[in-house]
Design a protein around this motif. Sequence first.
Motif, PDB file in Angstrom:
ATOM      1  N   ALA A 172       0.816  -1.219   0.000  1.00  0.00           N
ATOM      2  CA  ALA A 172       0.000   0.000   0.000  1.00  0.00           C
ATOM      3  C   ALA A 172       0.850   1.270   0.000  1.00  0.00           C
ATOM      4  CB  ALA A 172      -0.942  -0.011   1.210  1.00  0.00           C
ATOM      5  N   LEU A 173       1.946   1.259   0.740  1.00  0.00           N
ATOM      6  CA  LEU A 173       2.755   2.480   0.854  1.00  0.00           C
ATOM      7  C   LEU A 173       3.751   2.657  -0.288  1.00  0.00           C
ATOM      8  CD1 LEU A 173       3.657   2.658   4.657  1.00  0.00           C
ATOM      9  CD2 LEU A 173       1.883   3.933   3.449  1.00  0.00           C
ATOM     10  N   LYS A 174       3.938   1.636  -1.093  1.00  0.00           N
ATOM     11  CA  LYS A 174       5.009   1.708  -2.094  1.00  0.00           C
ATOM     12  C   LYS A 174       4.902   2.917  -3.023  1.00  0.00           C
ATOM     13  CE  LYS A 174       7.361  -1.014  -5.696  1.00  0.00           C
ATOM     14  NZ  LYS A 174       8.696  -0.430  -5.540  1.00  0.00           N
ATOM     15  N   PRO A 175       3.726   3.222  -3.560  1.00  0.00           N
ATOM     16  CA  PRO A 175       3.685   4.397  -4.458  1.00  0.00           C
ATOM     17  C   PRO A 175       4.194   5.671  -3.776  1.00  0.00           C
ATOM     18  CG  PRO A 175       1.700   3.065  -4.725  1.00  0.00           C
ATOM     19  CD  PRO A 175       2.438   2.497  -3.546  1.00  0.00           C
ATOM     20  N   LEU A 176       3.739   5.940  -2.582  1.00  0.00           N
ATOM     21  CA  LEU A 176       4.203   7.130  -1.867  1.00  0.00           C
ATOM     22  C   LEU A 176       5.709   7.051  -1.607  1.00  0.00           C
ATOM     23  CD1 LEU A 176       2.506   8.802   1.210  1.00  0.00           C
ATOM     24  CD2 LEU A 176       4.955   8.354   1.196  1.00  0.00           C
ATOM     25  N   LEU A 177       6.157   5.891  -1.160  1.00  0.00           N
ATOM     26  CA  LEU A 177       7.574   5.762  -0.808  1.00  0.00           C
ATOM     27  C   LEU A 177       8.463   5.821  -2.039  1.00  0.00           C
ATOM     28  CD1 LEU A 177       7.244   3.101   2.024  1.00  0.00           C
ATOM     29  CD2 LEU A 177       7.840   5.527   2.285  1.00  0.00           C
ATOM     30  N   ASP A 178       7.988   5.303  -3.156  1.00  0.00           N
ATOM     31  CA  ASP A 178       8.778   5.437  -4.379  1.00  0.00           C
ATOM     32  C   ASP A 178       8.849   6.892  -4.814  1.00  0.00           C
ATOM     33  OD1 ASP A 178       9.723   2.889  -4.707  1.00  0.00           O
ATOM     34  OD2 ASP A 178       8.136   2.237  -6.066  1.00  0.00           O
ATOM     35  N   ALA A 179       7.824   7.645  -4.492  1.00  0.00           N
ATOM     36  CA  ALA A 179       7.823   9.062  -4.885  1.00  0.00           C
ATOM     37  C   ALA A 179       8.749   9.897  -3.999  1.00  0.00           C
ATOM     38  CB  ALA A 179       6.399   9.618  -4.839  1.00  0.00           C
ATOM     39  N   VAL A 180       8.622   9.750  -2.691  1.00  0.00           N
ATOM     40  CA  VAL A 180       9.372  10.657  -1.801  1.00  0.00           C
ATOM     41  C   VAL A 180       9.984   9.961  -0.584  1.00  0.00           C
ATOM     42  CG1 VAL A 180       8.178  12.789  -2.400  1.00  0.00           C
ATOM     43  CG2 VAL A 180       7.132  11.248  -0.735  1.00  0.00           C
ATOM     44  N   GLY A 181      10.012   8.641  -0.608  1.00  0.00           N
ATOM     45  CA  GLY A 181      10.420   7.887   0.583  1.00  0.00           C
ATOM     46  C   GLY A 181      11.866   8.036   0.984  1.00  0.00           C
ATOM     47  N   LEU A 182      12.709   8.478   0.078  1.00  0.00           N
ATOM     48  CA  LEU A 182      14.114   8.650   0.442  1.00  0.00           C
ATOM     49  C   LEU A 182      14.456  10.117   0.667  1.00  0.00           C
ATOM     50  CD1 LEU A 182      15.845   6.074  -1.934  1.00  0.00           C
ATOM     51  CD2 LEU A 182      14.933   5.742   0.364  1.00  0.00           C
ATOM     52  N   ASP A 183      13.453  10.958   0.621  1.00  0.00           N
ATOM     53  CA  ASP A 183      13.712  12.383   0.816  1.00  0.00           C
ATOM     54  C   ASP A 183      13.884  12.673   2.295  1.00  0.00           C
ATOM     55  OD1 ASP A 183      13.411  15.251   1.118  1.00  0.00           O
ATOM     56  OD2 ASP A 183      12.833  15.196  -0.997  1.00  0.00           O
ATOM     57  N   ARG A 184      14.998  13.204   2.622  1.00  0.00           N
ATOM     58  CA  ARG A 184      15.322  13.386   4.019  1.00  0.00           C
ATOM     59  C   ARG A 184      14.420  14.390   4.718  1.00  0.00           C
ATOM     60  NH1 ARG A 184      20.997  14.164   7.214  1.00  0.00           N
ATOM     61  NH2 ARG A 184      19.974  13.473   9.105  1.00  0.00           N
TER      62      ARG A 184
END
Lengths: 497, 497, 497
Positions: free
Chosen positions: A332-344
């Motif tokens: 469920a969270l993958k789309p959001l995390l792929d978009a901004v999940g590594l943004d500090r």
Amino acid sequence: MILHPDRLFPADPATRAIARDLYAAVAEKPIVSPHGHTDPRWWGENPAFADPAELFVIPDHYVVRMLVSQGVSYEALGIGEGAERDARAIWRTFAAHYHLFRGTPSRLWLDHALSEVFGMTERLSPANADAQFDAIAERLADPTYRPRALYERFNIEVIATTDSALDDLRWHRMARDSGWKGRVLPTYRPDSVIDPESDGFAANLDRLGEITGCDTGRWTGYLDAHRARRAFFREMGATATDHGHPTPQTADLPAAEAERLFDRIRKGTASRGDAELFRAQMLTEMARMSVEDGLVMQLHAGSFRAHSAEVLARYGRDRGFDIPVPVSFTAALKPLLDAVGLDRKLRLILFTLDETTYSRELAPLAGAYPCLRLGPPWWFHDSFEGIRRFREMTVETAGFHNTVGFNDDTRALCSIPARHDVSRRSDAAFLAGLVVTHRLDEAEAHELAPLLACDLAREGYRLERGARGARPGGIDDIGTPVPPARGRTATATQFEG
Amino acid sequence: MILHPDRLFPADPATRAIARDLYAAVAEKPIVSPHGHTDPRWWGENPAFADPAELFVIPDHYVVRMLVSQGVSYEALGIGEGAERDARAIWRTFAAHYHLFRGTPSRLWLDHALSEVFGMTERLSPANADAQFDAIAERLADPTYRPRALYERFNIEVIATTDSALDDLRWHRMARDSGWKGRVLPTYRPDSVIDPESDGFAANLDRLGEITGCDTGRWTGYLDAHRARRAFFREMGATATDHGHPTPQTADLPAAEAERLFDRIRKGTASRGDAELFRAQMLTEMARMSVEDGLVMQLHAGSFRAHSAEVLARYGRDRGFDIPVPVSFTAALKPLLDAVGLDRKLRLILFTLDETTYSRELAPLAGAYPCLRLGPPWWFHDSFEGIRRFREMTVETAGFHNTVGFNDDTRALCSIPARHDVSRRSDAAFLAGLVVTHRLDEAEAHELAPLLACDLAREGYRLERGARGARPGGIDDIGTPVPPARGRTATATQFEG
Amino acid sequence: MILHPDRLFPADPATRAIARDLYAAVAEKPIVSPHGHTDPRWWGENPAFADPAELFVIPDHYVVRMLVSQGVSYEALGIGEGAERDARAIWRTFAAHYHLFRGTPSRLWLDHALSEVFGMTERLSPANADAQFDAIAERLADPTYRPRALYERFNIEVIATTDSALDDLRWHRMARDSGWKGRVLPTYRPDSVIDPESDGFAANLDRLGEITGCDTGRWTGYLDAHRARRAFFREMGATATDHGHPTPQTADLPAAEAERLFDRIRKGTASRGDAELFRAQMLTEMARMSVEDGLVMQLHAGSFRAHSAEVLARYGRDRGFDIPVPVSFTAALKPLLDAVGLDRKLRLILFTLDETTYSRELAPLAGAYPCLRLGPPWWFHDSFEGIRRFREMTVETAGFHNTVGFNDDTRALCSIPARHDVSRRSDAAFLAGLVVTHRLDEAEAHELAPLLACDLAREGYRLERGARGARPGGIDDIGTPVPPARGRTATATQFEG
């Protein structure tokens, strides 16, 4: 004695001694309350509470649902058409059924509030119901029992409320302008303008347009309206947003597709599944805005709200009939995390009512993604056993630093010290268990206890004393001093791009 | 003192005393390691390890993901383009964040390896980072720290690696031909030629055809190629296969339908769902081959591999971003079990990352089907709390004999003794709890402890000392002597047909 | 000594002392057994049991499946074509594998029955198998080991059987007419005439029509036939119904739609999904009838029955191959609860094999809806660890009064005292833990212990001594005296409309 000084500490004497020490070191720490539901009016107007039933029974969905589950009517508890209006009668019904709370956190909270806040020396019972009603009512008439006085007496350092995106935050402004030193912050909760299935959604969007001057008939105007409201909330001290969704589903549609989805919803031509997709898309949009403005994002997913159609129709929402459903975060969270999940710059705090996700999904996710933190045990799980399970199922994979301390999450003002006390005791018990089984040195446990009691909450919600907005720094500044390692510079370079 | 001699033993003094005795009886038993990921080259070439960062940090996904989750960059850990190349700098970053591992199994494993293998007397910290780096680097240059010397020092009896179906097993051959007495076995892991969604699948099948001389363009040739490779692996000492699948779904299609499915996949005309169906069908085919050749089958299901698209793109696989998803075995395994589940020659060991399946599905399944065994707690759950939950949720339904002891499952060579030690201590703690609550006699616990420490692993993986292949006998030969009961003869008659 | 007097009590000495006291206060309480599977013929005819294998091995699916899981054949256990017929040979096979039960509840139950009921002084082993066989066989020939004598010796107050809707209850009638003072009640279990996928469903409905004189070819006649059978069961003493469904799905179709669904099923033109929909609809119909006639409704959902096709074909049902699947109650129960969930005359007791539903769904549901109660841990979870998890995961949210005490749920007569003993000890251990951690006063624990041991079962199943039918009163009459609060009058008004 209603409250034993050793309550919630482990039975084993050696472990108990360690827990006692750990607790003693944090018992008097200030209360940091970054997520809750106290009424902003209390802080703005500082009114007296009406009576014991109004304070302890009627608005407490934990209390009401338990009584209802055992055959007491809502009406007898002062709720609904033709309901009981005599506070003393309601109080007697409550006292007559007080034994039902044995073994529940409500019992601990109520015992604590009645004894520590109101000075009762016997546990509530049918026999003392009238006397306790009179004693509490008398105290409530006293200025020292008004909200601001209680804030101070409870040693609250900061408290956040939860506020509709459409709220004018007048009570927050009143509190701020009053010169009172209490720190009360709003939280941006936009569910009513994000969930197409919420009551009056279309009207809410119209209203959002009026407030902001943005064209909420169009996708870009609608997003701008959110930006405007978030800016206003930040200006009023908010450091966080909060999102209560049926599921944690996220989406990251191409802009044109998102726009068409918005148009369908706005024009009432939405097809089956569009509401869920829109909520999913909006979580990602909110995350993007958090990257821009630094507001910490909270996601509370997985409650089937107002489960009983009849209770909803007759008594309304928040009456104890919100029931959890199974959830899964990984896909469920993958789309959001792929978009901004590594943004500090993003921080996303996750809450669950499905404890199976602790060890299976949430700890692995928070133990990997730099943006993710685990919220404390939520709602039904905000209890001794709930906290124990949370720690046992998350610490081994996510550690302590990927958590954010405690939330009291309550509208029951007098229970706030009780809830933080239960949390501190439960964590002391957990840490003591690690120490006595030599998984942690005692000195390390003493470093961790204040983190769990308040420092991680301050840090996790970017609530640094004095600052009203977000701060850029990370959690590393807390606890063990971190040398200016080269790795951390590299981090910034990498993730901030 | 970094490691306390009573670590992981129960707090209660009487229980602790029993746990100590149980542990003492198995502490020095040899290590049986039937499933893991050590590099076969180590055993073939016996090279020196490069440096402390290369040994303890860079390849350890548990360590890397925790640091990344708290904002450290991959580059600072020596991973990715433009990464830090100075091992000492990486080591300092690691030491600076060592406090993040408090309460995690990684801390126990690292503390154990640093103190027991490398002789450190203080826990790693920013203050001693340089000194420990130097000390470890010095030891690594010594021949006694090469892989084969560590194998002997760790008292390893046998260790299995995990190897691609396409691997030529050259390092295994080199180890065997070298005259070294260590016992290193390959494991047949055919995911890359079974999962149509794996990278380079078509090319892998071509390569499989070249290696075996079978026509992997056709279903029957493809199956024959598997048979050929399995025979080769068995010849090289393998006693097991291993299957890492997204789900535990199995299928048992009619032959013609399976053939058409293979053709669609081979020709690139597969429809949605075909990849999952093919993996499902292949689990049943592998089980059938296990009935033929006696290789023990392992199924590791339920990990969402490489969850972050960006981490995958920039840093590759196995970087700590594999996140579990919910799984269910009951319906999923039925096709395979209906096909060969009562065949006494099959042994299928099940692993899960979804702990809810322990008591709900896995223990009931393993407590019924004669072919099934439960693998030990896997990955995130290979920890004190994870082992406790596993035992608490499986023993009552499946007993001890339907489990197969411990897997260290690691590529971190120096953590192997630590992991087996944690397992032996955790099981001693669990057994002591049964004894002190009089669910088990102390003498019975002393019979069970060595089973859990190594005998069930030897038996479960058909790893009898000296034999390279499978042996026909069952688990009954272990533990309490079993008289030549008539029932066992009947069994053979019944299930072997 | 086979059974230690302190078994299942906590290790910590102070906690153990409290548990001992709590247990002592309920150890001799009568057994209330509101749900189980004893053979009604035992109570009607009072026959002697044939032999030790027939009593302890062959019909016990817990025992049989564990032996089968370790390679013993069904035939060796006296089951299937060409099976062993020599009871002594079966007993020896059982004894030879008795070590497999270490750590399981079966071991506790068997040890208890062999020592407390049959006077054995050594644990069963291959060495004493023959001697114990002879001793048990000798006792079985004695009238004091016939069912009614055991009923009295076990101090059973009331026991319910589980009976097909088509059963003529002849053995119940025989027991009642015999003048024997034992209280044996039938339970209405209509699965075979509700589940369109059950064997011989159409013939069962024809038979239902014959028995009742209702036209079971039509929807309304079919419902009337249920009413008639329920009335007959009530007349014979039943206070409850029981429903074993694959899922807890409920439905509440408009009458015309339900009728069309029934017609499709009756005419064999049912489409995919109709069977599940019909079961779902019938749960709501049964709930409506319970509102009419006061029969307590039990729902046992989530078992995948007869998982192995081959075991089913060769050895039949109830052979240990029923495997749980994931379930969710929240959405599934909503149709039924919206229809009758607030009706005070309904009582619905929920059982689960999926422990994840305890804290996530069942406790929140039972802690809200007045009709719902939680059944005790079921089947695989009827064990020390299972009971501990149940209490830890339900009490904090649902309290104790939303539970209904213990069910032995067994066809193994001699295990009944053992099972209730395990339950009472486990609950004493749990309560002692609450007392020692000061979550409960010791006096409160002493009020709760007898509730959990038998009073809540009596109340929950409307089994008041002397009454054969349901009684109108609620649970409030138990425990702390409740004054005639106005709230309770209001309740009646509200929910009974």
